[in-house]
Enzyme design. Structure first.
Site, PDB file in Angstrom:
ATOM      1  N   GLY A 131       0.799  -1.223   0.000  1.00  0.00           N
ATOM      2  CA  GLY A 131       0.000   0.000   0.000  1.00  0.00           C
ATOM      3  C   GLY A 131       0.831   1.273   0.000  1.00  0.00           C
ATOM      4  O   GLY A 131       0.347   2.335   0.382  1.00  0.00           O
ATOM      5  N   LEU A 134       4.255   1.009  -4.372  1.00  0.00           N
ATOM      6  CA  LEU A 134       5.307   0.271  -5.081  1.00  0.00           C
ATOM      7  C   LEU A 134       4.757  -1.016  -5.718  1.00  0.00           C
ATOM      8  O   LEU A 134       5.501  -1.831  -6.221  1.00  0.00           O
ATOM      9  CB  LEU A 134       6.472  -0.061  -4.137  1.00  0.00           C
ATOM     10  CG  LEU A 134       7.089   1.110  -3.375  1.00  0.00           C
ATOM     11  CD1 LEU A 134       8.372   0.677  -2.678  1.00  0.00           C
ATOM     12  CD2 LEU A 134       7.378   2.280  -4.297  1.00  0.00           C
ATOM     13  N   SER A 137       0.901  -5.646  -4.927  1.00  0.00           N
ATOM     14  CA  SER A 137      -0.122  -6.571  -5.452  1.00  0.00           C
ATOM     15  C   SER A 137       0.329  -7.152  -6.795  1.00  0.00           C
ATOM     16  O   SER A 137       0.188  -8.354  -7.023  1.00  0.00           O
ATOM     17  CB  SER A 137      -1.484  -5.888  -5.578  1.00  0.00           C
ATOM     18  OG  SER A 137      -1.436  -4.776  -6.439  1.00  0.00           O
ATOM     19  N   ASP A 181       1.795  -2.235 -14.140  1.00  0.00           N
ATOM     20  CA  ASP A 181       2.465  -2.775 -12.948  1.00  0.00           C
ATOM     21  C   ASP A 181       2.901  -4.222 -13.161  1.00  0.00           C
ATOM     22  O   ASP A 181       4.011  -4.620 -12.804  1.00  0.00           O
ATOM     23  CB  ASP A 181       1.539  -2.713 -11.726  1.00  0.00           C
ATOM     24  CG  ASP A 181       1.151  -1.302 -11.370  1.00  0.00           C
ATOM     25  OD1 ASP A 181       1.722  -0.355 -11.961  1.00  0.00           O
ATOM     26  OD2 ASP A 181       0.272  -1.130 -10.506  1.00  0.00           O
TER      27      ASP A 181
HETATM   28  P1  ADP Z   1       0.043  -1.859  -3.510  1.00  0.00           P
HETATM   29  O1  ADP Z   1       0.097  -0.410  -3.868  1.00  0.00           O
HETATM   30  O2  ADP Z   1       1.165  -2.244  -2.583  1.00  0.00           O
HETATM   31  O3  ADP Z   1      -0.076  -2.735  -4.705  1.00  0.00           O
HETATM   32  P2  ADP Z   1      -2.580  -2.887  -3.007  1.00  0.00           P
HETATM   33  O4  ADP Z   1      -3.650  -2.519  -2.049  1.00  0.00           O
HETATM   34  O5  ADP Z   1      -2.892  -2.872  -4.458  1.00  0.00           O
HETATM   35  O6  ADP Z   1      -1.287  -2.008  -2.659  1.00  0.00           O
HETATM   36  O7  ADP Z   1      -2.094  -4.386  -2.694  1.00  0.00           O
HETATM   37  C1  ADP Z   1      -1.735  -4.738  -1.377  1.00  0.00           C
HETATM   38  C2  ADP Z   1      -2.358  -6.084  -1.052  1.00  0.00           C
HETATM   39  O8  ADP Z   1      -1.630  -7.120  -1.739  1.00  0.00           O
HETATM   40  C3  ADP Z   1      -2.262  -6.431   0.415  1.00  0.00           C
HETATM   41  O9  ADP Z   1      -3.366  -5.889   1.143  1.00  0.00           O
HETATM   42  C4  ADP Z   1      -2.290  -7.951   0.366  1.00  0.00           C
HETATM   43  O10 ADP Z   1      -3.614  -8.406   0.211  1.00  0.00           O
HETATM   44  C5  ADP Z   1      -1.550  -8.281  -0.918  1.00  0.00           C
HETATM   45  N1  ADP Z   1      -0.116  -8.538  -0.642  1.00  0.00           N
HETATM   46  C6  ADP Z   1       0.928  -7.805  -1.051  1.00  0.00           C
HETATM   47  N2  ADP Z   1       2.100  -8.326  -0.585  1.00  0.00           N
HETATM   48  C7  ADP Z   1       1.783  -9.429   0.125  1.00  0.00           C
HETATM   49  C8  ADP Z   1       2.525 -10.408   0.885  1.00  0.00           C
HETATM   50  N3  ADP Z   1       3.854 -10.339   0.993  1.00  0.00           N
HETATM   51  N4  ADP Z   1       1.851 -11.399   1.479  1.00  0.00           N
HETATM   52  C9  ADP Z   1       0.511 -11.485   1.371  1.00  0.00           C
HETATM   53  N5  ADP Z   1      -0.239 -10.595   0.704  1.00  0.00           N
HETATM   54  C10 ADP Z   1       0.362  -9.573   0.089  1.00  0.00           C
HETATM   55 MG    MG Z   2      -1.670  -2.628  -6.088  1.00  0.00          MG
END
Ligand code: ADP
Ligand code: MG
Length: 392
Positions: A131, A134, A137, A181
């Site tokens: 979040g 970077l 997701s 992305d």
């Molecule tokens: P970002 O900008 O980092 O992409 P998002 O809200 O799109 O933010 O995605 C973040 C979500 O991705 C987290 O809430 C989780 O559900 C999932 N996620 C990302 N990294 C991990 C991880 N290492 N382990 C489990 N889930 C992850």
């Molecule tokens: Mg994302």
């Protein structure tokens, strides 16, 4: 095809040991996909335009074993107390685990394209902050896609894995992101940014000069009601293209936009103006990067930020303020703009390595005072895209 055998130093790492503790046997392979920052080209991807992202040294890694049955067991070191488990031969539906749904989403997208998938035992570990803009997701989706491709011998290209990752996020997670992305996470080249044509999915690796530092500052501004605003921007762009009689804003130029001004709403005009002008800035930035031309990079990134502020209207005072603080510190020695989905999130600075310290100090001494928020600073280097390797 992806590299399938590489020796790694993963054995005996705490991550490897954690897998053995959970599943009682050694993992056979590792999938690794990076987070990203977008240097320029914001909100152009879903308009079939150009973007210039860069993969980072931060990445999401998945240790895994293919199972003989159809059960997928999912763990993440970032969510140690939680697990997800689902039967990949049944219809894929959302489960109780928020993050587990990302793995289900990728399985859903692959199955929809009739790819034959087996069960897995897998463990996720990541140093991509979640979040923070970077794209943790996309790193997760691409790493999972790489695992399916490798272990189930699907023969997919990196770009195909990226497109399936985007489909997972669009159609299962219900986030209408473009393909940028996942493409940079899947196809990034070490030490390079990537010019991506989102219409053809053609990529060109653009060398990042050695003396150029990439500094990302996350505003930590709390995002609210972002999805509806984000989706509305997309609708405005689609409406503008429709009214101008083109299949996407990629097919329009500024003179076409101006001759159609009378039939567009004020917002449709502004959104289209951002996208069309931003596409040209991306192409100009590629040349500037090749020439290590900081003056031009600064002009382009400043214009991009202004366009995102006044035409696309996705900046907030906290990200505008961070840009002001960093630009005032760097003067003509660096280039700064907001990056990512907007409504908060992060800014990106391109500067010489000598200036990392001055940015860190300026943000530390001014940002919290002005906005009552603490920023996170990530000093980044250009990492490489998806790799999947057997563990010997
Ligand atoms: P970002 O900008 O980092 O992409 P998002 O809200 O799109 O933010 O995605 C973040 C979500 O991705 C987290 O809430 C989780 O559900 C999932 N996620 C990302 N990294 C991990 C991880 N290492 N382990 C489990 N889930 C992850
Ligand atoms: Mg994302």
């Amino acid at each position: 095809m992806l590299a399938t055998t590489m020796t790694t130093k993963i054995k005996d790492s705490p991550f490897h040991n954690a897998f053995v503790d959970i599943y009682g046997e050694e993992p056979t392979a590792l999938s690794n996909a990076p987070g990203r920052v977008n240097l320029i080209g914001e909100f152009t991807d879903y308009n079939d335009g150009f973007v210039l992202p860069c993969a980072l040294q931060y990445s999401t890694r998945i240790l895994f074993n293919k199972r003989d049955d159809s059960i997928v067991n999912v763990r993440s070191t970032q969510y140690a107390g939680e697990k997800d488990s689902f039967d990949i031969s049944a219809d894929i539906v959302p489960g109780d685990s928020q993050w587990g749904n990302y793995i289900r989403a990728v399985a859903f997208a692959f199955k929809r394209e009739d790819h034959n998938l087996s069960g897995f035992d897998l463990l996720i570990d990541s140093d991509v902050p979640q979040g923070s803009g970077l794209s943790s997701s996309a790193a997760l989706e691409v790493a999972i896609g790489g695992m399916f491709n490798h272990a189930c011998q699907l023969g997919l290209s990196e770009a195909q894995i990226a497109v399936l990752g985007q489909a997972a996020e669009n159609d299962f997670i219900n986030c209408q992101c473009g393909v940028m992305d996942q493409m940079i996470s899947a196809c990034g080249v070490q030490g390079h940014a990537m010019l991506l044509d989102c219409e053809s999915l053609e990529t060109v690796a653009v060398l990042i000069p050695e003396d150029l530092a990439i500094v990302i500052v996350n505003s930590n501004y709390p995002r609210k009601l972002v999805d509806s605003e984000y989706n509305q921007r997309r609708i405005d762009c689609e409406q503008a293209a429709l009214k101008m009689g083109v299949s996407s804003l990629r097919q329009a130029d500024l003179s076409k936009l101006d001759s159609n001004k009378g039939i567009l709403s004020a917002n449709e005009y502004k959104r289209a103006h951002h996208v069309i002008s931003e596409n040209q800035r991306v192409l100009d930035a590629v040349e500037a990067l090749k020439n290590n031309d900081m003056d031009t990079l600064r002009q382009l990134m400043t214009a991009s930020h202004q366009s995102l502020k006044y035409d696309f209207e996705v900046t907030v005072p906290a990200t505008d303020g961070l840009v002001e603080i960093c630009a005032a510190t760097l003067q003509n020695r660096g280039a700064v703009r907001m990056t990512g989905g907007g409504f908060g999130g992060a800014i990106v600075c391109l500067c010489r390595t000598d200036d990392i310290e001055s940015i860190t100090q300026a943000v530390g001494s001014q940002y919290e005072k002005r906005f009552n928020l603490r920023a996170n600073i990530y000093v980044c280097s250009a990492g490489k895209g998806l790799t999947v390797s057997n563990i010997k």
